[in-house]
Design a protein around this motif. Sequence first.
Motif, PDB file in Angstrom:
ATOM      1  N   LYS A   1       0.824  -1.213   0.000  1.00 38.15           N
ATOM      2  CA  LYS A   1       0.000   0.000   0.000  1.00 38.15           C
ATOM      3  C   LYS A   1       0.857   1.262   0.000  1.00 38.15           C
ATOM      4  CE  LYS A   1      -1.898  -1.186   3.925  1.00 38.15           C
ATOM      5  NZ  LYS A   1      -1.188  -2.460   4.199  1.00 38.15           N
ATOM      6  N   SER A   2       1.798   1.303   0.924  1.00 37.71           N
ATOM      7  CA  SER A   2       2.630   2.511   1.008  1.00 37.71           C
ATOM      8  C   SER A   2       3.505   2.662  -0.233  1.00 37.71           C
ATOM      9  CB  SER A   2       3.510   2.473   2.256  1.00 37.71           C
ATOM     10  OG  SER A   2       2.715   2.509   3.410  1.00 37.71           O
ATOM     11  N   THR A   3       3.964   1.544  -0.764  1.00 35.04           N
ATOM     12  CA  THR A   3       4.787   1.610  -1.976  1.00 35.04           C
ATOM     13  C   THR A   3       3.972   2.176  -3.131  1.00 35.04           C
ATOM     14  OG1 THR A   3       6.009  -0.320  -1.186  1.00 35.04           O
ATOM     15  CG2 THR A   3       6.273   0.270  -3.506  1.00 35.04           C
TER      16      THR A   3
ATOM     17  N   PRO B   1       2.097  11.319   4.941  1.00 35.30           N
ATOM     18  CA  PRO B   1       2.792  10.026   4.938  1.00 35.30           C
ATOM     19  C   PRO B   1       2.448   9.177   6.154  1.00 35.30           C
ATOM     20  CG  PRO B   1       4.353  11.870   4.764  1.00 35.30           C
ATOM     21  CD  PRO B   1       3.022  12.436   5.132  1.00 35.30           C
ATOM     22  N   GLN B   2       2.763   7.892   6.038  1.00 37.90           N
ATOM     23  CA  GLN B   2       2.530   6.957   7.141  1.00 37.90           C
ATOM     24  C   GLN B   2       3.357   7.357   8.362  1.00 37.90           C
ATOM     25  OE1 GLN B   2       2.878   2.846   6.016  1.00 37.90           O
ATOM     26  NE2 GLN B   2       2.623   2.092   8.080  1.00 37.90           N
ATOM     27  N   LEU B   3       4.622   7.708   8.126  1.00 35.54           N
ATOM     28  CA  LEU B   3       5.464   8.169   9.219  1.00 35.54           C
ATOM     29  C   LEU B   3       5.154   9.628   9.496  1.00 35.54           C
ATOM     30  CD1 LEU B   3       8.912   6.665   8.246  1.00 35.54           C
ATOM     31  CD2 LEU B   3       7.343   5.904  10.017  1.00 35.54           C
TER      32      LEU B   3
ATOM     33  N   ASP C   1      -1.811   8.152   4.192  1.00 36.38           N
ATOM     34  CA  ASP C   1      -1.334   6.801   4.476  1.00 36.38           C
ATOM     35  C   ASP C   1      -1.495   6.530   5.971  1.00 36.38           C
ATOM     36  OD1 ASP C   1      -0.249   4.315   4.232  1.00 36.38           O
ATOM     37  OD2 ASP C   1       1.665   4.973   3.387  1.00 36.38           O
ATOM     38  N   GLU C   2      -2.455   5.700   6.304  1.00 37.13           N
ATOM     39  CA  GLU C   2      -2.775   5.360   7.698  1.00 37.13           C
ATOM     40  C   GLU C   2      -2.903   6.602   8.584  1.00 37.13           C
ATOM     41  OE1 GLU C   2      -0.912   2.008   9.433  1.00 37.13           O
ATOM     42  OE2 GLU C   2      -0.554   1.032   7.511  1.00 37.13           O
ATOM     43  N   PRO C   3      -3.837   7.483   8.225  1.00 35.04           N
ATOM     44  CA  PRO C   3      -3.950   8.736   8.983  1.00 35.04           C
ATOM     45  C   PRO C   3      -4.433   8.541  10.413  1.00 35.04           C
ATOM     46  CG  PRO C   3      -5.788   8.532   7.461  1.00 35.04           C
ATOM     47  CD  PRO C   3      -4.836   7.417   7.146  1.00 35.04           C
TER      48      PRO C   3
HETATM   49 MG   LIG Z   1       2.280   1.206   4.745  1.00 29.46          MG
END
Ligand SMILES: [Mg+2]
Lengths: 276, 278
Positions: free
Chosen positions: A53-55, A93-95, A170-172
């Motif tokens: 997903k993140s990619t 972003p996820q991070l 991304d995964e908020p």
């Molecule tokens: Mg991810």
Amino acid sequence: MSEQNSNASPAEPAVRISELTRRFGDLTAVDRVSLSIATGEIFGLIGPNGAGKSTLIRMLTTLLSPTSGTATIAGHDIVNEPAEVRRHIGYVPQLLSADGSLTGYENMLLSARLYGVPRAERKQRIERALARMGLAEAAHHLAGHYSGGMIRRLEIAQSLLHRPEVLILDEPTVGLDPAARDTVWERVLELRSRFHRTMIVTSHLMNEVDQFCDRIALIDRGRIVAVGTPAELKARVGPGATLDDVFIRLVAAREEEQEGGYGEVRRARRAIRDHG
Amino acid sequence: MAKSGGPAGPSAIMVERTFRSRIADYVTQTWAVAAAEVQKLYHDPLELFTRAVQPVLWLMLFGEVMARVRGVAPGNLPYLDYLAAGILAQSALFVAIFYGISAIWEHDLGVLQRYLASPAPRSALVLGKAISAGVRALSQALIVYILALLLGVAINLNPLNIAGVAAAIVLGSGLFSTLSLIIACVVKTRERFMGIGQVLTMPIFFASNAIYPLSLMPPWLNVVSHVNPLTYEVDALRALMLTRGVSDYGLMLDFGVMAAATAVLVAVAAKMYGRMGY
Ligand SMILES: [Mg+2]
Ligand SMILES: Nc1ncnc2c1ncn2[C@@H]1O[C@H](COP(=O)(O)OP(=O)(O)OP(=O)(O)O)[C@@H](O)[C@H]1O
């Protein structure tokens, strides 16, 4: 440039992904993914850890170049016009991405300048956005002292300052308490209802995806396993099925965790710790 | 960066965005990065003071002792004067050469993603970082100036000279901080970076005219020092900072070498910085 002038015709989808592929050595993290996402749609990406997903998202944001295939966002090609794509999207972003050593206001100012928000409008837009996210009081405190929910709200505010046509999250809601999660989703829904923005969201929480997404793609080992509305996907599994059932049924059981998972978790944790 | 992301065809936006507004955007984006770094310094200025210790030690210990050795500095220039310009360059170098670690830090934290996902050309981001390293170095310069005045160094306080010193310091710091950023992009971890930073600082410092003239060096070292940009920074600083300072190579060449080296490094760093998000 902050107006919504893209060269996408109204009929054209906001996002069109065709045969997008990314390999890391032997590993195919994203494998010939094709998708169309309509303007105003809230589109969910779900799938197990390491599914890609993140990619996929990092290719859409032009941070990672595809091995093959391409995608068009708001009428711009991610391979040939990366700068134009970046101009028209917002990315959380996820991070963690807000800078803990700057205040909320300074983080916003940085984004406003990087995205070319006209100088005359900066202060007003920043203050309004912070107020809308409930951060007016904390505007001049260091973001490093914010709670997880406040940081996420700040990041969303940052990514919206230039009024992007497509917002990619991304995964908020990862690591947020239920109230903070609701606030994030309220903002997302409001953006869609007020400004008709398109959104791509990943999450591991099936109930929130079920509740808030118009359509969902389930990804496993880099491939799309199923696409449809939450109702359609549930109907496929059987009457009374939940999205959890869909997930478990359609994702092939795997013996071992893929490598790289550890690194990702460690990085995320370190980021959270260093911010907290 | 606009080059590498070249448009496939003219669009309404491309036509609308005139050359002038692009330049204005570029300046704003560069400034965005530099301003953010300055704000961080403002929030946490302690670092500036801890960094001041090193130049103090060099001038007060090394400088005072070496001043007793005759004939190191050329002409009738007192050695402490000669050294002051070298230490000014050195303190800026030390700040700049470890600057790349902040890029690794930002990568690990995820903050880098925010920069790279923005439409700012990579070279604007890199240039902004370089300028902020220059601003840090200027705060060092202030400390060295005060110290040198206290120690009786004959400093030229003509505003033009001070402006020239500031320009040389900003340019020199931009140069070495961009080199540092390139190293960061290559090694990617803080541990490896610290190792390489330590290894690199000493040769750059000693293979230059910072604390002794190149004429005292064995031929091979002399050659190395001639291609070391620090030599040209020190040469410019000596001429501009001191009342009795003279330039060996001429200010044109000094600034020319620094500007050219910075331009090349920024171009290389812009390419590599964009890939750091991978
Ligand atoms: Mg991810
Ligand atoms: N830079 C990289 N180098 C090598 N492999 C990578 C890199 N980035 C991702 N991968 C690998 O690609 C695969 C997909 O990772 P990705 O982060 O896209 O998964 P994800 O679906 O976002 O997972 P999660 O739900 O845990 O966030 C994983 O096996 C991961 O280890």
